[in-house]
Write a protein that holds these residues in place. Structure first.
Motif, PDB file in Angstrom:
ATOM      1  N   MET A 216     -37.598   8.544  28.537  1.00  0.00           N
ATOM      2  CA  MET A 216     -38.356   7.401  29.031  1.00  0.00           C
ATOM      3  C   MET A 216     -38.121   6.161  28.176  1.00  0.00           C
ATOM      4  O   MET A 216     -38.116   5.037  28.673  1.00  0.00           O
ATOM      5  N   PHE A 217     -37.984   6.413  26.869  1.00  0.00           N
ATOM      6  CA  PHE A 217     -37.792   5.279  25.968  1.00  0.00           C
ATOM      7  C   PHE A 217     -36.499   4.530  26.306  1.00  0.00           C
ATOM      8  O   PHE A 217     -36.468   3.297  26.326  1.00  0.00           O
ATOM      9  N   ILE A 218     -35.444   5.290  26.577  1.00  0.00           N
ATOM     10  CA  ILE A 218     -34.148   4.663  26.894  1.00  0.00           C
ATOM     11  C   ILE A 218     -34.236   3.908  28.211  1.00  0.00           C
ATOM     12  O   ILE A 218     -33.714   2.797  28.352  1.00  0.00           O
ATOM     13  N   PHE A 219     -34.926   4.485  29.187  1.00  0.00           N
ATOM     14  CA  PHE A 219     -35.072   3.821  30.479  1.00  0.00           C
ATOM     15  C   PHE A 219     -35.838   2.507  30.338  1.00  0.00           C
ATOM     16  O   PHE A 219     -35.463   1.481  30.920  1.00  0.00           O
ATOM     17  N   ASP A 220     -36.929   2.548  29.544  1.00  0.00           N
ATOM     18  CA  ASP A 220     -37.700   1.317  29.320  1.00  0.00           C
ATOM     19  C   ASP A 220     -36.872   0.269  28.581  1.00  0.00           C
ATOM     20  O   ASP A 220     -36.965  -0.940  28.857  1.00  0.00           O
ATOM     21  N   LEU A 221     -36.044   0.747  27.651  1.00  0.00           N
ATOM     22  CA  LEU A 221     -35.205  -0.195  26.896  1.00  0.00           C
ATOM     23  C   LEU A 221     -34.189  -0.869  27.805  1.00  0.00           C
ATOM     24  O   LEU A 221     -33.959  -2.089  27.719  1.00  0.00           O
ATOM     25  N   LEU A 222     -33.591  -0.094  28.683  1.00  0.00           N
ATOM     26  CA  LEU A 222     -32.607  -0.663  29.608  1.00  0.00           C
ATOM     27  C   LEU A 222     -33.260  -1.650  30.567  1.00  0.00           C
ATOM     28  O   LEU A 222     -32.712  -2.710  30.872  1.00  0.00           O
ATOM     29  N   ARG A 223     -34.469  -1.290  31.053  1.00  0.00           N
ATOM     30  CA  ARG A 223     -35.155  -2.184  31.975  1.00  0.00           C
ATOM     31  C   ARG A 223     -35.555  -3.481  31.282  1.00  0.00           C
ATOM     32  O   ARG A 223     -35.443  -4.573  31.850  1.00  0.00           O
ATOM     33  N   THR A 224     -35.986  -3.360  30.043  1.00  0.00           N
ATOM     34  CA  THR A 224     -36.369  -4.559  29.291  1.00  0.00           C
ATOM     35  C   THR A 224     -35.151  -5.456  29.042  1.00  0.00           C
ATOM     36  O   THR A 224     -35.216  -6.686  29.172  1.00  0.00           O
ATOM     37  N   THR A 225     -34.041  -4.807  28.699  1.00  0.00           N
ATOM     38  CA  THR A 225     -32.805  -5.575  28.454  1.00  0.00           C
ATOM     39  C   THR A 225     -32.336  -6.270  29.724  1.00  0.00           C
ATOM     40  O   THR A 225     -31.925  -7.436  29.705  1.00  0.00           O
ATOM     41  N   TYR A 226     -32.402  -5.564  30.843  1.00  0.00           N
ATOM     42  CA  TYR A 226     -31.987  -6.153  32.122  1.00  0.00           C
ATOM     43  C   TYR A 226     -32.866  -7.350  32.488  1.00  0.00           C
ATOM     44  O   TYR A 226     -32.377  -8.396  32.914  1.00  0.00           O
ATOM     45  N   THR A 227     -34.182  -7.165  32.291  1.00  0.00           N
ATOM     46  CA  THR A 227     -35.109  -8.254  32.618  1.00  0.00           C
ATOM     47  C   THR A 227     -34.848  -9.462  31.727  1.00  0.00           C
ATOM     48  O   THR A 227     -34.849 -10.616  32.189  1.00  0.00           O
ATOM     49  N   TYR A 228     -34.588  -9.202  30.462  1.00  0.00           N
ATOM     50  CA  TYR A 228     -34.335 -10.295  29.519  1.00  0.00           C
ATOM     51  C   TYR A 228     -33.055 -11.051  29.899  1.00  0.00           C
ATOM     52  O   TYR A 228     -33.033 -12.289  29.930  1.00  0.00           O
TER      53      TYR A 228
END
Length: 276
Positions: free
Chosen positions: A1-13
């Motif tokens: 989950m942590f990796i998924f949240d990190l990728l989503r945050t990076t994409y949003t940024y």
């Protein structure tokens, strides 16, 4: 989950950064101006990307020039390369100049009258022996021997003149630092021969024109009396005769003016046989 949240945050940024990217930021607080600057940035990035794609595609498909050296190629090799790479092929010559006689052979042909019986000395002597000097000067029977003698001299002179001219051509050189095609060599030969012919013709006619002008200016009388005539008259009770040289005048066809060698270089008229 942590990796998924990190990728989503990076994409949003990254998405927010790209949407708000402004390469032409003027630090203005006007929303309309900021909106135009962002649109200009997007248009610039789009055009830059399209240009980069076009340049990359053109570079990938354009032919590349490579240089290849072939030492001492044969004639067949050169002809094959000439067909394939006619625009870029360069073949240096071992010798920059070659005389024309090494690969040319010139044969001159002259008018058939020059080799006919009419220019022989036997025919000229026959006409001179049987000529009649009491006829009108324009009657060809008075001047046939002189005419054929002149033609024989001109024929002999032209043969010798053009022989020396073509001999001069054969010892001249064709000069080139690179190998010439067969077509180019033929063109060079034709141009050189044409120039030799023009120069020889001019040089051949120059002395004839000079003699004609000297004859006209000095009033030299022709032996056939076609330009001047002699009039003799004896006065009564006088012991001497009055001799006058009279310039002949001719009325040519299609002209109303008399022609005389007194004021003209020549009066060309057709010869004929006159019965009177």
């Amino acid at each position: 989950m942590f990796i998924f949240d990190l990728l989503r945050t990076t994409y949003t940024y990254c998405r927010v950064k790209l949407i708000s990217l402004n390469l032409f930021n003027s630090r203005s607080t006007d929303p309309t101006k900021l909106y135009h600057e962002i649109l200009s940035t997007r248009l610039f990035i789009l055009l830059f990307g399209v240009s980069l794609i076009i340049l990359t595609t053109y570079t990938s498909f354009s032919p590349r020039m490579t240089t290849e050296n072939i030492q001492s190629p044969s004639l067949s090799d050169y002809e094959q390369l000439q067909k394939q790479y006619s625009d870029t092929l360069q073949c240096l010559c071992a010798k920059m100049s070659i005389p024309y006689y090494r690969f040319t052979n010139i044969e001159a042909s002259f008018h058939q009258v020059c080799s006919s019986y009419f220019t022989s000395q036997e025919w000229i002597d026959f006409l001179l022996k049987n000529g009649d000097r009491n006829l009108w000067p324009m009657d060809v029977r008075t001047s046939l021997s002189a005419m054929w003698y002149l033609i024989a001299i001109l024929c002999d002179h032209s043969v010798q003149f053009f022989y020396h001219a073509f001999l001069e051509f054969e010892v001249s050189f064709i000069i080139s630092s690179t190998v010439l095609s067969e077509e180019r060599i033929h063109i060079n030969i034709q141009e050189a021969v044409k120039e030799i012919q023009q120069t020889a013709s001019h040089s051949f006619l120059l002395p004839l024109t000079t003699i004609q002008q000297i004859t006209q200016i000095n009033g030299i009388m022709a032996g056939t009396l076609i330009n001047y005539d002699i009039s003799e008259s004896k006065q009564p009770l006088e012991s001497f005769e009055d001799v006058q040289v009279i310039a002949n005048k001719y009325l040519r066809n299609g002209s109303t003016n008399n022609c005389s060698c007194l004021d003209r270089e020549s009066c060309p008229m057709p010869g004929g046989i006159y019965l009177y």
